[in-house]
Design a protein around this motif. Structure first.
Motif, PDB file in Angstrom:
ATOM      1  N   ARG A 128       0.832  -1.210   0.000  1.00 54.49           N
ATOM      2  CA  ARG A 128       0.000   0.000   0.000  1.00 54.49           C
ATOM      3  C   ARG A 128       0.864   1.257   0.000  1.00 54.49           C
ATOM      4  O   ARG A 128       0.627   2.181  -0.773  1.00 54.49           O
ATOM      5  N   SER A 129       1.874   1.274   0.848  1.00 57.24           N
ATOM      6  CA  SER A 129       2.763   2.438   0.895  1.00 57.24           C
ATOM      7  C   SER A 129       3.561   2.582  -0.397  1.00 57.24           C
ATOM      8  O   SER A 129       3.737   3.696  -0.908  1.00 57.24           O
ATOM      9  N   GLU A 130       4.038   1.446  -0.929  1.00 58.85           N
ATOM     10  CA  GLU A 130       4.814   1.500  -2.172  1.00 58.85           C
ATOM     11  C   GLU A 130       3.992   2.115  -3.304  1.00 58.85           C
ATOM     12  O   GLU A 130       4.499   2.916  -4.093  1.00 58.85           O
ATOM     13  N   VAL A 131       2.729   1.733  -3.390  1.00 56.88           N
ATOM     14  CA  VAL A 131       1.875   2.247  -4.464  1.00 56.88           C
ATOM     15  C   VAL A 131       1.535   3.713  -4.237  1.00 56.88           C
ATOM     16  O   VAL A 131       1.631   4.545  -5.146  1.00 56.88           O
ATOM     17  N   GLN A 132       1.129   4.068  -3.019  1.00 56.34           N
ATOM     18  CA  GLN A 132       0.711   5.439  -2.739  1.00 56.34           C
ATOM     19  C   GLN A 132       1.831   6.446  -2.954  1.00 56.34           C
ATOM     20  O   GLN A 132       1.584   7.587  -3.370  1.00 56.34           O
ATOM     21  N   ASN A 133       3.066   6.042  -2.676  1.00 59.21           N
ATOM     22  CA  ASN A 133       4.198   6.973  -2.731  1.00 59.21           C
ATOM     23  C   ASN A 133       4.992   6.901  -4.032  1.00 59.21           C
ATOM     24  O   ASN A 133       6.049   7.510  -4.145  1.00 59.21           O
ATOM     25  N   ALA A 134       4.491   6.168  -5.010  1.00 60.35           N
ATOM     26  CA  ALA A 134       5.208   6.026  -6.282  1.00 60.35           C
ATOM     27  C   ALA A 134       4.944   7.239  -7.161  1.00 60.35           C
ATOM     28  O   ALA A 134       3.812   7.473  -7.595  1.00 60.35           O
ATOM     29  N   ASP A 135       5.959   8.011  -7.413  1.00 58.05           N
ATOM     30  CA  ASP A 135       5.813   9.200  -8.266  1.00 58.05           C
ATOM     31  C   ASP A 135       7.181   9.524  -8.852  1.00 58.05           C
ATOM     32  O   ASP A 135       7.948  10.283  -8.276  1.00 58.05           O
ATOM     33  N   ASN A 136       7.504   8.895  -9.968  1.00 58.46           N
ATOM     34  CA  ASN A 136       8.822   9.071 -10.566  1.00 58.46           C
ATOM     35  C   ASN A 136       8.674   9.095 -12.078  1.00 58.46           C
ATOM     36  O   ASN A 136       8.539   8.047 -12.714  1.00 58.46           O
ATOM     37  N   ASP A 137       8.704  10.260 -12.628  1.00 60.01           N
ATOM     38  CA  ASP A 137       8.544  10.425 -14.079  1.00 60.01           C
ATOM     39  C   ASP A 137       9.698   9.806 -14.860  1.00 60.01           C
ATOM     40  O   ASP A 137       9.594   9.603 -16.070  1.00 60.01           O
TER      41      ASP A 137
END
Length: 659
Positions: A128-137
């Motif tokens: 859950r944390s891995e998905v929510q915090n994934a933001d890398n263009d």
């Protein structure tokens, strides 16, 4: 992918523009958000009209190209440093054009193998944390859909897209591939492009080209059948049926009368009622089948009228997991893998009265066999009606001693070249920095040839993507019950083949994973640590960093009186034993299988000294971490484990002088 196809508005010139209105000029690999390999002369290609002249524009450069007689065109972009975003535009003289936007230059990685490469981020630790915090263009992934083919394809499905790392996308990303790229970006601050071409349950052979398999040897019969299938599928099927039946008759104890598919040799001895309404055979409530993987025979008798037999059209069997061989009245009608099965019934095969339907099912993991709603199992007639196959099914277990049946050459995940043709060949010469390979679980049943196959696969990849292509190999994670005594292990043999293949090639690296496996789950969730270990191997093998790539490595074993001394290289700091003063998991062995004994071990700087129990057989080999799911406790100060291995003892001076 966003496509812009422009055509002239002049009616007299509609021909050239309209030819491309429904078909892109660029191959589907090239889409919005794509990543191209930095510092590499990247080929780009696609389809146009035969002989048509094209202009390719990228990063301020213009390159000309011309389509060949089949309409295929290719151009080569100049090598550029990491950066972007850029627009790649292709246009033809008639006015049609296509542009893709937001293209980056960075490092591109091919990630291939079976289910542990497929396993998604959403199924890993702290998902859950891995998905929510994934933001890398700057990490982007292209996942190639599962496609099997008996001939090489030239394009991936048009619906496969390059996706950015966002909370909306990352949950479905390959976890091993994604966590590798995320870790690697900490030391290589460039965009990462990830091409994931992997299929759960696949053996290594379908990922190899026909040419590579011919070179390895031993596959000519299957490859000949595969080539025949391209010309005459029915004839190839008949030949395959004869080969399978010949294998059956070659099993120990199988007599000429033992043909479960043959209505002329039907015996009721050893057959029991099959409760298909309960689903997979592991769910029947029978202790002997609760954890059984292997082969089961199913059969039933279908009573037909003369009119029904004359109208027979298709045999629907519902869902079968995994691989079946199906006969009707002794005639082979087909084989399949996964999902629902429907087979054509040749005219004249069925008759009035009783008709025998026999199915051999091979299951290798769980939820195996013939199951699903009863109304899915029926004979479909030409007039649209159907005859139920009923619930009077019987089953019989095939003894484990019969061994593994030959694989259907055109089987998607256990055949020959099928996944290379459908999922690797379409990648063409796309520029990649290296390949990650996580596969081997499906080859543990016959591991003896795995090393030569893995080395041939590596050569295959290099023939397609570049002669010096680095390859990072994941050594199989532990899975299965913990050992209580030394055992022979197919998983251990595959790990050894992986170790040796990486050891003997300067452009290959090994990520040890045996200690981050899970005894009860073949798909361990700690893919973050696996990503860290793969990135470390890449830093050494690909980027030239002077750091041990994969933890302590045993490089010599020699007798020292009554003891055996193992020397280790690539040690960071000191060797350590977790949880005790001495490490465990070492075995001293003779020549023959079954001759191994656990050995006590002491750490002495960068060496481990072993002592065999009294009365053990003569020692010729040392094994460590040798089981399906071994317990191994030797590490170094980097936190990396010493990986599984087998070494032959170096001869003593007396042995060298007195053979």
């Amino acid at each position: 992918m966003k496509r812009r196809l422009a055509a002239t508005l002049l009616l007299c010139c509609l021909g050239a523009g309209a030819a491309h209105a429904d078909e892109a000029l660029l191959n589907p690999l090239f889409q919005d958000h794509a990543v191209l390999q930095r510092e590499h002369a990247n080929p780009v290609w696609g389809q146009a009209r035969p002989g048509e002249k094209l202009t390719v524009e990228f990063a301020g450069k213009r390159i000309s190209a011309r389509a060949d007689a089949q309409g295929r065109w290719q151009a080569t972009l100049p090598a550029l440093k990491a950066g972007g975003p850029y627009t790649l535009r292709v246009s033809v003289a008639g006015g049609a054009s296509q542009s893709i936007d937001d293209v980056l230059l960075g490092d591109v990685w091919l990630c291939s193998g079976q289910s542990n490469m497929v396993l998604q981020v959403k199924r890993t630790l702290d998902a859950r944390s891995e998905v929510q915090n994934a933001d890398n263009d700057r990490i982007r992934m292209l996942t190639v859909d599962n496609v099997s083919s008996i001939t090489p394809l030239d394009r991936i499905p048009a619906g496969d897209h390059w996706l950015k790392t966002t909370p909306e996308n990352v949950g479905e990303f390959s976890a091993a591939c994604y966590y590798f790229a995320r870790e690697l970006q900490k030391t290589e601050a460039v965009p990462m492009g990830l091409i994931v071409s992997a299929w759960g349950g696949s053996r290594i052979e379908p990922w190899m080209s026909m040419q590579a398999l011919r070179k390895v040897g031993g596959f000519d019969g299957g490859l000949d059948l595969l080539e025949l299938h391209q010309k005459d599928a029915a004839q190839a099927g008949e030949q395959w049926s004869r080969q399978w039946q010949a294998w059956w008759h070659g099993r120990p104890g199988v007599t000429a009368d033992n043909e479960p598919w043959n209505p002329g040799r039907v015996s009721h001895e050893g057959w029991q009622h099959a409760p298909l309404d309960k689903g997979a055979w592991q769910r029947w409530g029978l202790p002997e089948l609760a954890n059984f993987t292997g082969m089961l025979w199913y059969r039933t008798t279908l009573k037909l009228t003369r009119a029904q037999a004359a109208q027979a059209h298709e045999l629907s069997l519902g869902a079968i997991n995994e691989t079946d061989q199906t006969w009707v009245n002794g005639h082979w009608v087909g084989t399949g893998y996964g999902g629902e099965r429907t087979y054509k019934v040749p005219a004249g095969l069925l008759h009035e009265g009783d008709n025998l339907i026999a199915i051999n099912v091979l299951g290798t993991y769980r939820d195996d066999g013939l199951y699903g709603p009863a109304d899915k199992r029926a004979l479909r007639l030409a007039d649209g009606s159907s005859v139920s196959l009923g619930d009077a099914w019987e089953y019989q277990v095939v003894p484990k001693a019969y061994g593994s049946a030959p694989s259907l050459p055109w089987h998607p995940t256990a055949g020959l070249a099928t996944l290379h043709n459908g999922m690797i060949a379409p990648l063409g010469a796309y520029g990649v920095r290296g390949a990650l390979w996580y596969q081997g679980e499906s080859n543990t049943g016959d591991p003896a040839n795995y090393r030569v196959l893995l080395e041939a696969l590596r050569g295959d990849f290099r023939a397609q993507f570049g002669a010096n292509l680095p390859m990072l190999i994941v050594q199989l994670a532990g899975y299965g019950p913990a050992p209580t005594h030394p055992v022979e292990s197919g998983s251990a043999q595959v790990r050894e083949a992986q170790r040796l293949a990486a050891q003997d090639d300067a452009q290959s690296g090994l990520a040890v994973a045996v200690d981050i496996g899970e005894r009860t789950d073949i798909h361990p969730a700690n893919k973050q640590e696996l990503g860290r270990r793969l990135a470390r191997a890449a830093r050494h093998v690909v980027y030239g960093e002077a750091l041990p790539p994969s933890g302590p490595v045993a490089n010599a074993a020699k007798r020292d009186g009554e003891a055996v001394t193992l020397s280790f290289g690539d040690v960071t700091g000191a060797l350590l034993a977790y949880g005790a003063d001495q490490p465990i998991g070492f075995e001293l062995c003779g020549e023959q299988p079954g001759s191994c004994h656990y050995a006590s071990a002491d750490i002495q700087q960068h060496q481990v000294v072993l002592r065999a129990p009294k009365g053990s057989s003569p020692i010729t080999r040392v094994r460590y971490c040798w089981a399906d799911s071994p317990i191994c406790t030797l590490y170094d100060e980097s936190g990396l484990p010493a990986g599984p291995f087998e070494l032959s003892l170096s001869p003593t001076p007396d042995q060298r002088n007195h053979p």
